[in-house]
Design a protein around this motif. Sequence first.
Motif, PDB file in Angstrom:
ATOM      1  N   THR A   1       0.560  -1.233   0.013  1.00 25.66           N
ATOM      2  CA  THR A   1      -0.143  -0.090   0.028  1.00 25.66           C
ATOM      3  C   THR A   1       0.914   1.294  -0.260  1.00 25.66           C
ATOM      4  O   THR A   1       1.664   1.353   0.778  1.00 25.66           O
TER       5      THR A   1
ATOM      6  N   HIS B   1      -0.481  11.448   0.496  1.00 26.34           N
ATOM      7  CA  HIS B   1      -1.120  12.503   1.423  1.00 26.34           C
ATOM      8  C   HIS B   1      -0.509  13.858   1.156  1.00 26.34           C
ATOM      9  O   HIS B   1       0.804  13.908   1.194  1.00 26.34           O
TER      10      HIS B   1
ATOM     11  N   ASP C   1       0.041  12.381  14.816  1.00 27.88           N
ATOM     12  CA  ASP C   1      -1.062  11.751  14.963  1.00 27.88           C
ATOM     13  C   ASP C   1      -1.593  11.183  13.588  1.00 27.88           C
ATOM     14  O   ASP C   1      -2.236  10.306  13.490  1.00 27.88           O
TER      15      ASP C   1
ATOM     16  N   ASN D   1      -2.215   7.391  12.885  1.00 23.43           N
ATOM     17  CA  ASN D   1      -3.735   6.939  12.452  1.00 23.43           C
ATOM     18  C   ASN D   1      -3.648   6.159  11.118  1.00 23.43           C
ATOM     19  O   ASN D   1      -4.648   5.124  10.793  1.00 23.43           O
ATOM     20  N   ILE D   2      -2.830   6.666  10.153  1.00 19.41           N
ATOM     21  CA  ILE D   2      -2.557   5.790   9.176  1.00 19.41           C
ATOM     22  C   ILE D   2      -2.124   4.429   9.200  1.00 19.41           C
ATOM     23  O   ILE D   2      -2.826   3.333   8.842  1.00 19.41           O
TER      24      ILE D   2
ATOM     25  N   LEU E   1      -2.225   2.686  12.041  1.00 15.53           N
ATOM     26  CA  LEU E   1      -3.084   2.131  12.874  1.00 15.53           C
ATOM     27  C   LEU E   1      -4.270   1.497  12.053  1.00 15.53           C
ATOM     28  O   LEU E   1      -4.782   0.366  12.358  1.00 15.53           O
ATOM     29  N   LYS E   2      -4.786   2.212  10.875  1.00 14.12           N
ATOM     30  CA  LYS E   2      -5.743   1.874  10.148  1.00 14.12           C
ATOM     31  C   LYS E   2      -5.486   0.451   9.515  1.00 14.12           C
ATOM     32  O   LYS E   2      -6.265  -0.632   9.399  1.00 14.12           O
ATOM     33  N   GLN E   3      -4.126   0.372   8.952  1.00 13.04           N
ATOM     34  CA  GLN E   3      -3.485  -0.916   8.398  1.00 13.04           C
ATOM     35  C   GLN E   3      -3.741  -1.908   9.463  1.00 13.04           C
ATOM     36  O   GLN E   3      -3.978  -3.242   9.046  1.00 13.04           O
TER      37      GLN E   3
ATOM     38  N   MET F   1      -5.078  -2.547  12.048  1.00 12.75           N
ATOM     39  CA  MET F   1      -6.500  -3.006  12.365  1.00 12.75           C
ATOM     40  C   MET F   1      -7.307  -3.768  11.072  1.00 12.75           C
ATOM     41  O   MET F   1      -8.023  -4.901  11.270  1.00 12.75           O
ATOM     42  N   GLN F   2      -7.156  -3.248   9.985  1.00 14.68           N
ATOM     43  CA  GLN F   2      -7.714  -3.751   8.687  1.00 14.68           C
ATOM     44  C   GLN F   2      -7.045  -5.255   8.283  1.00 14.68           C
ATOM     45  O   GLN F   2      -7.886  -6.164   7.982  1.00 14.68           O
TER      46      GLN F   2
ATOM     47  N   ASP G   1      -5.393  -7.304  10.670  1.00 16.97           N
ATOM     48  CA  ASP G   1      -4.892  -7.806  11.825  1.00 16.97           C
ATOM     49  C   ASP G   1      -3.708  -8.366  12.157  1.00 16.97           C
ATOM     50  O   ASP G   1      -3.304  -9.353  12.273  1.00 16.97           O
TER      51      ASP G   1
ATOM     52  N   LEU H   1       1.115   6.008  18.904  1.00 18.18           N
ATOM     53  CA  LEU H   1      -0.030   5.039  19.153  1.00 18.18           C
ATOM     54  C   LEU H   1       0.189   4.495  20.536  1.00 18.18           C
ATOM     55  O   LEU H   1      -0.604   4.079  21.323  1.00 18.18           O
TER      56      LEU H   1
END
Length: 272
Positions: free
Chosen positions: A109, A113, A127, A131-132, A134-136, A138-139, A141, A169
Motif C-alpha cells: 500500500t 497525502h 497523529d 492513525n494511517i 493504525l488503520k492498516q 486493524m484492517q 489484523d 500510538l
Amino acid sequence: MVSTKGMLHVILPVFVLGFSMLFHFIVSNLKSYKNRKDISGVHRVLFVIAHPDDECMFFGPTVVQLHHKGCELHLLCLSSGNYYQRGSARKRELRASCEILGIDPSYVTVIEHTKMPDNPKVKWRDDLVGNIILKQIMQLDIDTVITFDRNGVSGHSNHVALYCGVSYLCRESLLPSSCKIYTLHSVSSLRKYIGVIDVPFSYLFAQAAYTLSHKDKSLPKKAMFAHSSQMLWFRWFYVYLSRYMIINTYSQLELPSDEDPDSCASEDEKLD
C-alpha cells in the motif's frame, strides 16, 4: 625484515575479517543459531517505510527471512517518493522490488497525502502518521509492526516521522494488545559501511536480529537494482558495503511512562 608491529597491521585485519565471516556463516546457516534471535509470535507483519527503496536498503534481510518462515508480509509506504517528480515510476519499482524480496505486490500500500510529501524539510504530524498505520493494523489484523527507530538510520526526517507515529500510538494506548512494534537499530556511519565485519557485534548485543545466508544475500541487492531510477553512483557503494544488506537488528518499542510527548518533534527539528 618486517617488524612485529608491521606484522600485526597485516594479521589483525585479516583475523577480524575471517572471524566475522565465520561468525556470520554460523548464525545464518546453523539451525541451532539462525533462529535464536527471531522475533517471537510473528504471523502477520506490517513493514512501515517512508519511501520506495527503504524496504530493500534497510529491511531486506528481515523481509527475506520472514518470507522463508511463511509469515504473511504486508508493506505500507507513506509516500510515493515524488521529491524529483518520479513518483509513478517509483511505485512500479517498489512493487517489483517487493516481489523479489517475498512480499506479494497486492499486499503493498502506497499513501500519497498532501500533508505528507517526500521532503526532508516537511514534518509529518505524529497523529496523522500514527492513525494511517493504525488503520492498516486493524484492517489486516497485524501482530507485528516493523519500522525505523528515532534516528531513522539515515537521519531523514520522514524516516523519523514513522517512529514518532508509532510512538504516538503507544503513548495514547491506541494499539491492539496483540500487536507489537519493533524498531530497526540505527548505527554509526562507520558501522553502517563495514558490512560483514559488523555482524558479530550487532548480533551479540541485539534483542532481535535477522541475518542473510550466502545463498540469500543477493536478494536485497537484486531488489535494489529494481529501483533503477535511484541507482546513483553512491548507492552502488551502499549496496555492496552496508551492513543493512546483511543484518538487521531490532528492539521492541516500549515507551517509558515519562516519555516526553514533544521529543519526536525536537528530534525532527535537529535532523532538518
